[in-house]
Motif scaffolding. Structure first.
Motif, short mmCIF file in Angstrom:
data_model
loop_
_atom_site.label_atom_id
_atom_site.label_comp_id
_atom_site.label_asym_id
_atom_site.label_seq_id
_atom_site.Cartn_x
_atom_site.Cartn_y
_atom_site.Cartn_z
N SER A 248 14.37 -25.33 -3.88
CA SER A 248 15.19 -26.42 -3.34
C SER A 248 14.24 -27.33 -2.58
O SER A 248 13.64 -26.92 -1.58
CB SER A 248 16.26 -25.88 -2.39
N THR A 249 14.06 -28.54 -3.05
CA THR A 249 13.09 -29.45 -2.45
C THR A 249 13.39 -29.68 -0.97
O THR A 249 12.48 -29.71 -0.14
CB THR A 249 13.10 -30.80 -3.19
N ARG A 250 14.67 -29.80 -0.65
CA ARG A 250 15.04 -30.08 0.74
C ARG A 250 14.70 -28.91 1.66
O ARG A 250 14.14 -29.09 2.75
CB ARG A 250 16.54 -30.40 0.82
N LEU A 251 15.03 -27.69 1.23
CA LEU A 251 14.73 -26.52 2.05
C LEU A 251 13.22 -26.29 2.13
O LEU A 251 12.68 -25.99 3.20
CB LEU A 251 15.43 -25.29 1.46
N LEU A 252 12.54 -26.44 1.00
CA LEU A 252 11.09 -26.24 0.97
C LEU A 252 10.38 -27.21 1.92
O LEU A 252 9.39 -26.86 2.57
CB LEU A 252 10.58 -26.40 -0.46
N LYS A 253 10.90 -28.42 2.01
CA LYS A 253 10.31 -29.42 2.90
C LYS A 253 10.31 -28.94 4.35
O LYS A 253 9.30 -29.05 5.05
CB LYS A 253 11.10 -30.73 2.78
#
Length: 325
Positions: A248-253
């Protein structure tokens, strides 16, 4: 403070749309709204706030105010300064405690208390009421909700909305807010959600930990002992492993930003040399982050820091040394 009960949180704008009592598209653009219409809105808000103190009218008032809170600009001061209103909201919260363990809360009961939490989020977000909210220790009333483990939808909504209240508090950079939260159990509660919550709850919980770390007081607190550092680090590492399977790009960020901030502390940075997950080093997430230059830059800087570029290339004793490793 230890005798007080849990309280409320705040969701950052990027997460607010996913909280159960999301705002309705009422009110439109407002550019052509005249004074009479504005006065009707204010009168409507005032009446609904008064209705909160009437047990017979409260449920509808909670629903309508939570849906329309975005269009009532001064709703937070109105809620806070109206006689009996905050007490009524806390009554809604406390009344659901018996349904937490064993987990017997119904969807309807969850929606109702989430509407009350949405109004507390409004109070936590407003500059005129944020510190009043904090000084009253209201966030503590929410902690029993964050301490639940049931993965059913009613409990997940309750955790998410509660995290939203805390998220609203930390969204504005304020050391007083961080110092207050560090005196409570917010970090272990967030870590629990980061381990077992839904993707959205994990994202909000990680955002809260990130904001705590970004404050110098928070970074010093977490890096003060090996136990605290490794508690945070182990949960982040577990999340990275799960992200390699379903990114998940948002969580990984948020995960990467937490790691990058930890690397600003020399001992934590040295410890990360041995405990930073390999998947952050081997290009596993290159495709996932292809369209996110900011997070790619954070990851690159993290790797530079951890491999010695941020420490002059000289190895330093890390937090693992404190544990005799």
């Amino acid at each position: 403070m230890a005798n007080l009960q849990p309280s409320s949180l705040t969701i950052p704008p990027s997460f607010a749309g996913a909280s159960p009592p999301s705002p309705s598209p009422i009110g439109g653009g407002g550019g052509g709204v005249g004074q009479p219409a504005k006065d009707r809105k204010i009168a409507s808000a005032e009446q609904l706030v008064l209705d909160l103190c009437d047990p017979e009218l409260r449920e509808n008032a909670l629903l309508e105010l939570s849906k329309k809170r975005e269009i009532f600009q001064d709703l937070a001061p109105l809620l806070w300064h109206s006689f009996g209103t905050v007490a009524a909201l806390l009554q809604e919260i406390v009344s659901i405690y018996p349904a937490l363990s064993p987990p017997t809360m119904s969807p309807g009961a969850s929606n109702r208390v989430c509407n009350a939490l949405a109004l507390l989020q409004c109070v936590a977000s407003h500059p005129d009421t944020r510190h009043l909210f904090l000084n009253a220790h209201i966030p503590l009333y929410l902690y029993p909700f964050l301490n639940t483990t049931s993965k059913t939808r009613p409990f997940e909504y309750l955790r998410l909305t509660s995290l939203g209240v805390i998220g609203a508090l930390v969204k504005v950079d304020d050391t007083e807010v961080i110092s207050f939260l560090l005196q409570t159990e917010i970090i272990p509660l967030c870590l629990r959600t980061m381990e077992m919550g839904s993707e959205l709850s994990k994202t909000v919980a990680t955002f809260i930990v990130q904001k705590i770390l970004l404050d110098d007081v928070g970074l010093r607190y977490i890096c003060a002992t090996a136990e605290r550092f490794f508690a945070v680090g182990s949960v982040l590492a577990t999340m990275v492993v799960s992200q390699s399977e379903q990114p998940s790009t948002r969580l990984l960020k948020h995960i990467i930003r937490c790691y990058l901030r930890l690397s600003d502390n020399s001992r934590a940075c040295a410890a990360l040399q041995s405990c930073l997950p390999d998947t952050l080093k081997d290009g596993t997430f290159n495709n996932c982050l292809r369209d996110d230059p900011t997070t790619r830059r954070w990851l690159q800087q993290l790797l530079v820091n951890v491999t010695g570029g941020g420490m002059g290339g000289a190895p330093q004793p890390g937090l693992d040394h404190m544990m005799g490793m």
